[in-house]
Design a protein around this motif. Structure first.
Motif, PDB file in Angstrom:
ATOM      1  N   LEU A   1      -6.527  11.789  -0.714  1.00 41.45           N
ATOM      2  CA  LEU A   1      -6.377  10.713  -1.634  1.00 41.45           C
ATOM      3  C   LEU A   1      -6.824   9.336  -1.446  1.00 41.45           C
ATOM      4  O   LEU A   1      -6.962   8.327  -2.103  1.00 41.45           O
ATOM      5  CB  LEU A   1      -4.963  10.585  -2.247  1.00 41.45           C
ATOM      6  CG  LEU A   1      -4.600  11.286  -3.531  1.00 41.45           C
ATOM      7  CD1 LEU A   1      -5.162  12.895  -3.473  1.00 41.45           C
ATOM      8  CD2 LEU A   1      -3.259  11.161  -3.875  1.00 41.45           C
ATOM      9  N   ASN A   2      -6.792   9.231  -0.009  1.00 47.01           N
ATOM     10  CA  ASN A   2      -7.271   7.752   0.602  1.00 47.01           C
ATOM     11  C   ASN A   2      -8.646   7.440   0.328  1.00 47.01           C
ATOM     12  O   ASN A   2      -9.130   6.256   0.064  1.00 47.01           O
ATOM     13  CB  ASN A   2      -7.080   7.834   2.137  1.00 47.01           C
ATOM     14  CG  ASN A   2      -7.064   6.342   2.575  1.00 47.01           C
ATOM     15  OD1 ASN A   2      -6.972   5.425   2.128  1.00 47.01           O
ATOM     16  ND2 ASN A   2      -6.931   6.380   4.118  1.00 47.01           N
ATOM     17  N   THR A   3      -9.534   8.416   0.090  1.00 50.18           N
ATOM     18  CA  THR A   3     -10.950   8.216  -0.289  1.00 50.18           C
ATOM     19  C   THR A   3     -11.217   8.373  -1.716  1.00 50.18           C
ATOM     20  O   THR A   3     -12.141   7.857  -2.396  1.00 50.18           O
ATOM     21  CB  THR A   3     -11.941   9.185   0.227  1.00 50.18           C
ATOM     22  OG1 THR A   3     -11.541  10.609  -0.184  1.00 50.18           O
ATOM     23  CG2 THR A   3     -11.629   9.272   1.727  1.00 50.18           C
ATOM     24  N   GLN A   4      -9.994   8.470  -2.538  1.00 50.70           N
ATOM     25  CA  GLN A   4     -10.158   8.543  -4.176  1.00 50.70           C
ATOM     26  C   GLN A   4      -9.498   7.577  -4.991  1.00 50.70           C
ATOM     27  O   GLN A   4      -9.886   7.257  -5.881  1.00 50.70           O
ATOM     28  CB  GLN A   4      -9.445   9.975  -4.380  1.00 50.70           C
ATOM     29  CG  GLN A   4     -10.435  11.436  -3.904  1.00 50.70           C
ATOM     30  CD  GLN A   4      -9.557  12.507  -4.494  1.00 50.70           C
ATOM     31  OE1 GLN A   4      -8.677  12.277  -5.543  1.00 50.70           O
ATOM     32  NE2 GLN A   4     -10.168  13.479  -3.992  1.00 50.70           N
TER      33      GLN A   4
ATOM     34  N   ILE B   1      -3.538  -5.192  -4.896  1.00 54.92           N
ATOM     35  CA  ILE B   1      -2.779  -5.978  -3.760  1.00 54.92           C
ATOM     36  C   ILE B   1      -2.391  -5.241  -2.460  1.00 54.92           C
ATOM     37  O   ILE B   1      -2.137  -5.740  -1.633  1.00 54.92           O
ATOM     38  CB  ILE B   1      -1.760  -6.740  -4.636  1.00 54.92           C
ATOM     39  CG1 ILE B   1      -1.279  -7.867  -3.849  1.00 54.92           C
ATOM     40  CG2 ILE B   1      -0.494  -5.942  -5.028  1.00 54.92           C
ATOM     41  CD1 ILE B   1      -0.514  -8.863  -4.424  1.00 54.92           C
ATOM     42  N   MET B   2      -2.051  -4.201  -2.838  1.00 55.52           N
ATOM     43  CA  MET B   2      -1.763  -2.888  -1.909  1.00 55.52           C
ATOM     44  C   MET B   2      -3.057  -2.320  -1.273  1.00 55.52           C
ATOM     45  O   MET B   2      -3.134  -2.296   0.173  1.00 55.52           O
ATOM     46  CB  MET B   2      -0.798  -1.793  -2.348  1.00 55.52           C
ATOM     47  CG  MET B   2       0.549  -2.267  -2.709  1.00 55.52           C
ATOM     48  SD  MET B   2       1.388  -0.839  -3.590  1.00 55.52           S
ATOM     49  CE  MET B   2       1.173   0.516  -2.170  1.00 55.52           C
ATOM     50  N   LEU B   3      -3.909  -1.930  -2.165  1.00 54.00           N
ATOM     51  CA  LEU B   3      -5.052  -1.024  -1.773  1.00 54.00           C
ATOM     52  C   LEU B   3      -6.140  -1.829  -0.551  1.00 54.00           C
ATOM     53  O   LEU B   3      -6.725  -1.365   0.166  1.00 54.00           O
ATOM     54  CB  LEU B   3      -5.684  -0.444  -2.599  1.00 54.00           C
ATOM     55  CG  LEU B   3      -4.745   0.470  -3.515  1.00 54.00           C
ATOM     56  CD1 LEU B   3      -5.624   1.112  -4.523  1.00 54.00           C
ATOM     57  CD2 LEU B   3      -3.899   1.710  -2.827  1.00 54.00           C
ATOM     58  N   GLN B   4      -5.995  -3.166  -0.688  1.00 51.48           N
ATOM     59  CA  GLN B   4      -7.025  -3.870   0.029  1.00 51.48           C
ATOM     60  C   GLN B   4      -6.694  -3.744   1.493  1.00 51.48           C
ATOM     61  O   GLN B   4      -7.501  -4.138   2.363  1.00 51.48           O
ATOM     62  CB  GLN B   4      -6.952  -5.351  -0.455  1.00 51.48           C
ATOM     63  CG  GLN B   4      -5.438  -6.185  -0.166  1.00 51.48           C
ATOM     64  CD  GLN B   4      -5.488  -7.529  -0.655  1.00 51.48           C
ATOM     65  OE1 GLN B   4      -6.627  -8.346  -0.356  1.00 51.48           O
ATOM     66  NE2 GLN B   4      -4.582  -7.867  -1.091  1.00 51.48           N
ATOM     67  N   HIS B   5      -5.649  -3.405   1.923  1.00 53.71           N
ATOM     68  CA  HIS B   5      -5.203  -3.435   3.141  1.00 53.71           C
ATOM     69  C   HIS B   5      -5.193  -1.699   3.646  1.00 53.71           C
ATOM     70  O   HIS B   5      -4.283  -1.054   3.373  1.00 53.71           O
ATOM     71  CB  HIS B   5      -3.450  -3.781   3.503  1.00 53.71           C
ATOM     72  CG  HIS B   5      -3.275  -5.398   2.960  1.00 53.71           C
ATOM     73  ND1 HIS B   5      -3.823  -6.341   3.599  1.00 53.71           N
ATOM     74  CD2 HIS B   5      -2.498  -5.616   1.937  1.00 53.71           C
ATOM     75  CE1 HIS B   5      -3.632  -7.439   2.919  1.00 53.71           C
ATOM     76  NE2 HIS B   5      -2.786  -7.156   2.016  1.00 53.71           N
TER      77      HIS B   5
ATOM     78  N   ARG C   1      -0.811   4.831   4.120  1.00 53.01           N
ATOM     79  CA  ARG C   1       0.610   5.305   4.190  1.00 53.01           C
ATOM     80  C   ARG C   1       0.802   5.487   2.612  1.00 53.01           C
ATOM     81  O   ARG C   1       1.441   6.594   2.233  1.00 53.01           O
ATOM     82  CB  ARG C   1       1.464   4.051   4.621  1.00 53.01           C
ATOM     83  CG  ARG C   1       1.563   3.974   6.071  1.00 53.01           C
ATOM     84  CD  ARG C   1       2.437   2.998   6.604  1.00 53.01           C
ATOM     85  NE  ARG C   1       2.199   2.707   8.060  1.00 53.01           N
ATOM     86  CZ  ARG C   1       3.113   1.965   8.701  1.00 53.01           C
ATOM     87  NH1 ARG C   1       3.916   1.246   7.996  1.00 53.01           N
ATOM     88  NH2 ARG C   1       3.053   1.996   9.900  1.00 53.01           N
ATOM     89  N   PHE C   2       0.406   4.620   1.747  1.00 55.24           N
ATOM     90  CA  PHE C   2       0.696   4.943   0.305  1.00 55.24           C
ATOM     91  C   PHE C   2       0.153   6.230  -0.156  1.00 55.24           C
ATOM     92  O   PHE C   2       0.620   6.945  -1.017  1.00 55.24           O
ATOM     93  CB  PHE C   2      -0.001   3.878  -0.568  1.00 55.24           C
ATOM     94  CG  PHE C   2       0.098   4.140  -2.149  1.00 55.24           C
ATOM     95  CD1 PHE C   2       1.381   4.026  -2.849  1.00 55.24           C
ATOM     96  CD2 PHE C   2      -0.886   4.430  -2.817  1.00 55.24           C
ATOM     97  CE1 PHE C   2       1.571   4.346  -4.167  1.00 55.24           C
ATOM     98  CE2 PHE C   2      -0.901   4.767  -4.103  1.00 55.24           C
ATOM     99  CZ  PHE C   2       0.454   4.589  -4.885  1.00 55.24           C
TER     100      PHE C   2
END
Length: 386
Positions: free
Chosen positions: A288-291, A299-303, A309-310
């Motif tokens: 999922l990290n690549t999807q 605001i979360m996914l930019q880090h 972790r998410f």
């Protein structure tokens, strides 16, 4: 005994602080999300309480009730549930209520039991740290005289935590025939040996267990230990999840720290085999990290760290939901303390055959669409989800 007499008799035992442990079950309505409630006495800041552990389909919640409020609590609980089983200091009590509150009350006298309310009391492990276990000696967890090695105490706690999950699964395993169990990615097989010992030796069940791993030297070592211990129904094979095609039906599938979609492969196999019990501790969720693409989450996914972790939490949530949609009662539970490893989520699934609701399906579709996710497990189980 009528309903009022029953509640008063039970209440009196609680007020007398005679409770050791109890379970309340059988919800009166299908809409009740609580499956069962466990009760135990505890002491908080010197004051006696009864702790209620509410067991929902996927989560546990706790509430501590002082004795001054216990009468109201008891009445509320019996308005929602119809069965009570309690251990008290000198007796066990079984209560069954009909829909119209007709009372069936059974009492079994027992040897006197004491209630230890101390927070520092000795942990009641299913494997006693003062008992010699040959398999733990061979695995280096205990010394030759049966003492748990100081540097291996965290491993001993992990083994016991796993045995608790196995114990809780007993009711879902078949009776009257050999129970088939597969452990994918068994590694050094601490938990595989513990599973075999508990089910075969302590519970006396007819089981056949296979541990599967890619590391030939590890498999050979474990196989020799099993042979030396005369664990005749425990075998270890070199192999990959994808290549194992020797079974058409399996009762329990265990997969611990299978990396990324290897966990999904094992879960899919378990479903296709009709496994009644699935215990899985995922590891290294990258899919999922690549999807994931969802502008409200930017605001979360930019880090990168937060996104990783998410994605891991979202992956396990999706896995649990998919298992629910194909007929399992599924929970995400803490396996071991976070201080030992951050990879501490265990997926526990029991097959019930319960059909999903339209709302559950819509909720799953909405969540994966929101994340722009197309999970591997969903594709593997497409025929079961349609």
């Amino acid at each position: 005994m009528d309903y009022q007499e029953m509640t008063q008799a039970l209440l009196q035992r609680l007020l007398n602080k005679e409770l050791v442990a109890a379970t309340i079950s059988q919800p009166r309505t299908k809409s009740n999300e609580i499956k069962r409630i466990k009760l135990k006495p505890i002491e908080l800041k010197g004051i006696y309480h009864i702790q209620l552990e509410y067991q929902y389909e996927r989560i546990l919640k706790h509430e501590n009730i002082p004795l001054s409020s216990i009468e109201m609590t008891v009445n509320e609980l019996f308005e929602q549930f119809r069965q009570f089983h309690g251990e008290f200091t000198s007796e066990n009590i079984q209560i069954q209520l009909s829909k119209k509150n007709k009372v069936l009350w059974k009492v079994e006298q027992t040897a006197n039991k004491t209630v230890d309310l101390s927070h520092n009391r000795k942990k009641n492990y299913l494997l006693d740290p003062d008992t010699v276990y040959p398999f733990l000696i061979r695995l280096g967890v205990q010394s030759a005289d049966g003492k748990v090695k100081k540097q291996k105490y965290d491993k001993f706690k992990q083994i016991n935590r796993f045995i608790e999950f196995i114990h809780d699964s007993l009711d879902y395993l078949p009776k009257g025939r050999t129970i088939r169990i597969l452990d994918f990615g068994s590694g050094k097989s601490y938990l595989t040996f513990a599973l075999y010992h508990y089910l075969k030796i302590e519970q006396g069940l007819d089981i056949r267990v296979t541990g599967l791993d890619l590391k030939k030297e590890v498999i050979e070592h474990c196989a020799q230990i099993a042979k030396d211990l005369e664990y005749d129904q425990l075998e270890f094979l070199v192999g990959d999840i994808n290549d194992y095609n020797d079974e058409t039906a399996v009762d329990m599938v265990v997969t611990l720290h299978a990396c990324d979609v290897a966990t999904d492969m094992a879960l899919a196999r378990a479903v296709k085999w009709g496994a009644k019990v699935i215990l899985s501790v995922p590891c290294c969720q990258h899919e999922l990290n690549t999807q994931i693409q969802s502008s409200p989450l930017d605001i979360m996914l930019q880090h990168g760290l937060v996104k990783e972790r998410f994605a891991a939490l979202a992956t396990d949530s999706i896995r649990a939901e998919i298992l629910t949609l194909v007929g399992y009662e599924t929970q995400l539970l803490e396996f071991i303390d976070m201080e030992n490893t951050p990879k501490n989520i265990l997926i526990r699934a029991y097959f019930t055959g319960k059909k999903p609701t339209v709302i559950q399906k819509e909720r799953y579709d909405a969540f994966t669409k929101f994340l722009s996710a197309k999970p591997f497990l969903e594709k593997e189980l497409k025929d079961y989800l349609d």
